[in-house]
Write a protein that holds these residues in place. Sequence first.
Motif, PDB file in Angstrom:
ATOM      1  N   SER A   1      46.528  12.854 -68.407  1.00  0.00           N
ATOM      2  CA  SER A   1      45.664  11.772 -67.954  1.00  0.00           C
ATOM      3  C   SER A   1      46.433  10.478 -68.011  1.00  0.00           C
ATOM      4  CB  SER A   1      44.428  11.689 -68.864  1.00  0.00           C
ATOM      5  OG  SER A   1      44.784  11.140 -70.113  1.00  0.00           O
TER       6      SER A   1
ATOM      7  N   TYR B   1      46.163   8.113 -69.950  1.00  0.00           N
ATOM      8  CA  TYR B   1      46.472   7.681 -71.301  1.00  0.00           C
ATOM      9  C   TYR B   1      47.033   8.818 -72.134  1.00  0.00           C
ATOM     10  CZ  TYR B   1      44.032   3.400 -70.173  1.00  0.00           C
ATOM     11  OH  TYR B   1      43.647   2.232 -69.600  1.00  0.00           O
TER      12      TYR B   1
ATOM     13  N   GLU C   1      39.452   2.391 -77.018  1.00  0.00           N
ATOM     14  CA  GLU C   1      39.216   3.569 -76.174  1.00  0.00           C
ATOM     15  C   GLU C   1      40.511   4.109 -75.578  1.00  0.00           C
ATOM     16  OE1 GLU C   1      36.610   5.246 -76.165  1.00  0.00           O
ATOM     17  OE2 GLU C   1      35.172   3.849 -77.046  1.00  0.00           O
TER      18      GLU C   1
ATOM     19  N   ASP D   1      41.993   7.767 -76.155  1.00  0.00           N
ATOM     20  CA  ASP D   1      42.310   8.650 -75.021  1.00  0.00           C
ATOM     21  C   ASP D   1      43.659   9.323 -75.253  1.00  0.00           C
ATOM     22  OD1 ASP D   1      39.996   8.190 -73.617  1.00  0.00           O
ATOM     23  OD2 ASP D   1      40.857   6.684 -72.280  1.00  0.00           O
TER      24      ASP D   1
END
Length: 262
Positions: A13, A15, A170, A174
């Motif tokens: 992804s 992150y 966040e 992640d």
Amino acid sequence: MKPIFLVLLVATSAYAAPSVTINQYSDNEIPRDIDDGKASSVISRRWDYVDDTDKSIAILNVQEILKDMASQGDYASQASAVAQTAGIIAHLSAGIPGDACAAANVINSYTDGVRSGNFAGFRQSLGPFFGHVGQNLNLINQLVINPGQLRYSVGPALGCAGGGRIYDFEAAWDAILASSDSSFLNEEYCIVKRLYNSRNSQSNNIAAYITAHLLPPVAQVFHQSAGSITDLLRGVGNGNDATGLVANAQRYIAQAASQVHV
């Protein structure tokens, strides 16, 4: 529960953790392993040095997760539990909280690096962060030999906007969750988010420390140095001055940190 594996996976992804290389020490440089999976008993006794009145419900929940993690059969789970426990106990030791500026700087510079591919800022942030960790290890020793004095002491502080409460929570999580499918991490995320959103500065500091600790490159440093941190936690359990063990743990952490290449 599934054991936690603090290893890096292929990015899946935006992150996901980038690749990290840590040079291996020679055999005579590696601190001895956590003895026969006994991390759980070591950290359980050390939690007793902090009165439960100084722990919020969320911190008590983290404590139980770390005890479960330390009971797992793999070294990675035990190492993470030991290092997180040491850091949290240290944060709870001082009567007046310091700040989380060093941790917040590590977190923000890492998430910035994930976005940009430039980790120069992250590498620069490691020195102050692990210096802060080293100062906190001294607090664990002081908690055992002179707890009364700590009641009026101030925890380590660097000074920054918001006291280290401002960071990309966040995005950091992640990257953390992308590095492992461990159920422990999912449980920690929920509780640490509560600590992060708390109005209490001590809770905020602990949230930042845990988040910084679990960033994949930082977690690898603690993985390398967990044996010496375990020795410290075991040593303070005798009620004696463990200054030498503090210095030993600080040395191994610094060595491991110097070997990180992102």
